[in-house]
Design a protein around this motif. Structure first.
Motif, mmCIF file in Angstrom:
data_model
loop_
_atom_site.group_PDB
_atom_site.id
_atom_site.type_symbol
_atom_site.label_atom_id
_atom_site.label_comp_id
_atom_site.label_asym_id
_atom_site.label_seq_id
_atom_site.Cartn_x
_atom_site.Cartn_y
_atom_site.Cartn_z
ATOM 1 N N ALA A 174 0.828 -1.208 0.000
ATOM 2 C CA ALA A 174 0.000 0.000 0.000
ATOM 3 C C ALA A 174 0.862 1.257 0.000
ATOM 4 N N MET A 175 1.951 1.237 0.780
ATOM 5 C CA MET A 175 2.871 2.372 0.803
ATOM 6 C C MET A 175 3.535 2.559 -0.555
ATOM 7 N N ALA A 176 3.955 1.445 -1.140
ATOM 8 C CA ALA A 176 4.601 1.511 -2.456
ATOM 9 C C ALA A 176 3.629 2.002 -3.523
ATOM 10 N N ASP A 177 2.385 1.553 -3.460
ATOM 11 C CA ASP A 177 1.381 1.995 -4.442
ATOM 12 C C ASP A 177 1.160 3.500 -4.333
ATOM 13 N N ASP A 178 1.155 4.012 -3.109
ATOM 14 C CA ASP A 178 1.018 5.458 -2.908
ATOM 15 C C ASP A 178 2.203 6.185 -3.549
ATOM 16 N N LEU A 179 3.402 5.674 -3.302
ATOM 17 C CA LEU A 179 4.614 6.259 -3.882
ATOM 18 C C LEU A 179 4.578 6.202 -5.405
ATOM 19 N N PHE A 180 4.275 5.022 -5.953
ATOM 20 C CA PHE A 180 4.254 4.872 -7.409
ATOM 21 C C PHE A 180 3.182 5.758 -8.046
ATOM 22 N N GLY A 181 2.062 5.925 -7.344
ATOM 23 C CA GLY A 181 1.003 6.788 -7.852
ATOM 24 C C GLY A 181 1.438 8.240 -7.931
ATOM 25 N N MET A 182 2.199 8.685 -6.931
ATOM 26 C CA MET A 182 2.715 10.053 -6.940
ATOM 27 C C MET A 182 3.676 10.263 -8.109
ATOM 28 N N ILE A 183 4.487 9.237 -8.403
ATOM 29 C CA ILE A 183 5.428 9.336 -9.521
ATOM 30 C C ILE A 183 4.680 9.322 -10.852
ATOM 31 N N ALA A 184 3.725 8.397 -10.986
ATOM 32 C CA ALA A 184 2.979 8.273 -12.242
ATOM 33 C C ALA A 184 2.180 9.538 -12.558
ATOM 34 N N SER A 185 1.705 10.217 -11.501
ATOM 35 C CA SER A 185 0.900 11.426 -11.698
ATOM 36 C C SER A 185 1.747 12.639 -12.060
ATOM 37 N N GLY A 186 3.073 12.523 -11.896
ATOM 38 C CA GLY A 186 3.957 13.640 -12.167
ATOM 39 C C GLY A 186 4.155 14.565 -10.979
ATOM 40 N N LYS A 187 3.495 14.272 -9.856
ATOM 41 C CA LYS A 187 3.646 15.110 -8.669
ATOM 42 C C LYS A 187 5.004 14.905 -8.007
ATOM 43 N N LEU A 188 5.577 13.722 -8.255
ATOM 44 C CA LEU A 188 6.888 13.397 -7.702
ATOM 45 C C LEU A 188 7.797 13.039 -8.878
ATOM 46 N N LYS A 189 8.811 13.836 -9.092
ATOM 47 C CA LYS A 189 9.722 13.592 -10.208
ATOM 48 C C LYS A 189 10.980 12.901 -9.697
ATOM 49 N N VAL A 190 11.306 11.777 -10.309
ATOM 50 C CA VAL A 190 12.492 11.019 -9.940
ATOM 51 C C VAL A 190 13.601 11.374 -10.918
ATOM 52 N N GLU A 191 14.639 11.988 -10.414
ATOM 53 C CA GLU A 191 15.757 12.379 -11.268
ATOM 54 C C GLU A 191 16.492 11.145 -11.777
ATOM 55 N N GLU A 192 17.044 11.250 -12.967
ATOM 56 C CA GLU A 192 17.815 10.141 -13.520
ATOM 57 C C GLU A 192 19.028 9.878 -12.636
ATOM 58 N N ALA A 193 19.169 8.636 -12.228
ATOM 59 C CA ALA A 193 20.234 8.271 -11.289
ATOM 60 C C ALA A 193 21.567 8.104 -12.003
ATOM 61 N N LYS A 194 22.635 8.419 -11.300
ATOM 62 C CA LYS A 194 23.977 8.107 -11.779
ATOM 63 C C LYS A 194 24.149 6.595 -11.752
ATOM 64 N N GLN A 195 24.692 6.004 -12.822
ATOM 65 C CA GLN A 195 24.818 4.557 -12.915
ATOM 66 C C GLN A 195 26.275 4.109 -12.919
ATOM 67 N N TYR A 196 26.535 3.009 -12.191
ATOM 68 C CA TYR A 196 27.830 2.332 -12.214
ATOM 69 C C TYR A 196 27.578 0.853 -12.481
ATOM 70 N N PRO A 197 28.459 0.184 -13.211
ATOM 71 C CA PRO A 197 28.360 -1.278 -13.298
ATOM 72 C C PRO A 197 28.525 -1.888 -11.903
ATOM 73 N N LEU A 198 27.874 -2.997 -11.646
ATOM 74 C CA LEU A 198 27.967 -3.652 -10.345
ATOM 75 C C LEU A 198 29.419 -3.891 -9.955
ATOM 76 N N LYS A 199 30.257 -4.271 -10.903
ATOM 77 C CA LYS A 199 31.655 -4.580 -10.593
ATOM 78 C C LYS A 199 32.413 -3.360 -10.070
ATOM 79 N N ASP A 200 31.877 -2.165 -10.331
ATOM 80 C CA ASP A 200 32.526 -0.927 -9.889
ATOM 81 C C ASP A 200 31.883 -0.357 -8.627
ATOM 82 N N ALA A 201 31.303 -1.219 -7.804
ATOM 83 C CA ALA A 201 30.647 -0.757 -6.578
ATOM 84 C C ALA A 201 31.599 0.016 -5.677
ATOM 85 N N ALA A 202 32.863 -0.380 -5.622
ATOM 86 C CA ALA A 202 33.836 0.330 -4.788
ATOM 87 C C ALA A 202 33.990 1.779 -5.252
ATOM 88 N N LYS A 203 34.072 1.974 -6.565
ATOM 89 C CA LYS A 203 34.188 3.325 -7.105
ATOM 90 C C LYS A 203 32.935 4.146 -6.782
#
Length: 325
Positions: A278-307
């Motif tokens: 229920a909590m997740a559905d509330d969160l996902f609904g806020m994102i889907a509605s555009g009220k909550l904008k999720v910025e594009e995350a910085k990505q690293y390959p799993l092997k570079d977790a230390a970096k």
């Protein structure tokens, strides 16, 4: 065989090893997930260094991720192979291609939310959800104080409070962060390096102060936060980035106006599969509605977790960071 990040001793990033391992089969009530994106959080650095000890060594890291259900154990009825899912509070082990965890810790992911979005927002988003919807049910017109308003949780709280119609006063540590918090929906911002937070809150609220203060900083802001809470108001201490609050005389709550205080955790709110979904559905609904904008995350390959951890610890990142298997 599969790949994961593991460590056999506590220490710096150099103890992290990208290694082969044999994933277990899911037991009763468990699922095995093929991760497509993995959340990176500062707490994993604490686990690596031993500040928060792992249950046993060698150990993997991480509790947040998103992917597809590969296999389900006996007794699991709400999930099936192929389901798109996400999780935030599972046992350690998300820094891996495959992760086994209790099915009750897993939520179904709607098609409108990508794996990358889910992995970057689950932990912070669910925290924001319980803080603003449950710990104190924020209402339109209310004025609240939120420390670290430009941080991971704070940046979501600014948007969520604005969507509700509440006035969020955010504290920040620089002009750049002040600009960010305002852009995300904060009503007002206070730069604590240049301004007295309590005095500014008093001025902004005409001396009424705030019915609730959200504080993830801890030791350094404890008394300032109490000075910003209205009589019979609520102090929400949900983190300790500056150190834990300790040695508190409970009488200070009487002195400051018969205040309430709580130290909530996500696990205490998302304590059943139904409540978590229920909590997740509330969160996902806020994102889907555009009220909550999720910025594009910085990505690293799993092997570079230390970096990735080095960049996070060195404050060289903005927004969320995720690992891609």
């Amino acid at each position: 065989m599969a790949k994961r990040i593991q460590f056999a001793s506590h220490g710096g990033p150099e103890v992290l090893e990208y290694a082969d391992y044999t994933p277990t089969e899911p037991g009763p009530g468990e699922v095995r997930i093929r991760n497509r994106a993995i959340g990176l959080n500062f707490i994993e650095i604490y686990v690596r260094t031993g500040l928060y000890p792992a249950p046993s060594l060698p150990s993997s890291l991480g509790t947040e991720g998103a992917g597809e259900v590969e296999t389900v154990g006996s007794g699991v009825t709400h999930l099936k192979p192929g389901d798109r899912v996400a999780y935030a509070t599972g046992p350690l082990g998300s820094y891996s291609e495959l992760h086994v965890l209790p099915a009750e810790k897993v939520v179904k992911l709607p098609d409108s939310i990508t794996f990358e979005q889910a992995a970057s927002v689950m932990l912070k988003g669910l925290t924001t959800q319980y803080l603003l919807r449950q710990t104190h049910a924020l209402k339109a017109g209310e004025t609240v104080l939120f420390h670290a308003a430009a941080g991971g949780v704070g940046s979501l709280a600014c948007q969520w409070a604005n969507a509700i119609g509440a006035k969020l006063i955010g504290t920040v540590g620089s002009a750049e962060k002040a600009e960010r918090a305002k852009a995300l929906g904060a009503w007002e911002v206070i730069d604590y390096t240049r301004e007295n937070v309590a005095e500014r809150v008093h001025a902004l609220t005409d001396g009424k102060k705030c019915p609730v203060v959200y504080d993830s900083v801890g030791k350094d802001t404890w008394e300032t936060s109490l000075d910003c809470v209205a009589q019979r108001g609520l102090m929400v201490s949900f983190g300790n980035s500056s150190g834990a609050v300790s040695g508190v005389n409970i009488g200070i709550l009487a002195q400051k106006g018969s205040l309430y205080v709580t130290r909530p955790t996500l696990n205490s709110y998302a304590d059943t599969a139904d409540r978590l979904q229920a909590m997740a559905d509330d969160l996902f609904g806020m994102i889907a509605s555009g009220k909550l904008k999720v910025e594009e995350a910085k990505q690293y390959p799993l092997k570079d977790a230390a970096k990735a951890q080095q960049a996070l610890a060195g404050r060289h990142t903005t927004g969320s960071t995720i690992l891609i298997p």
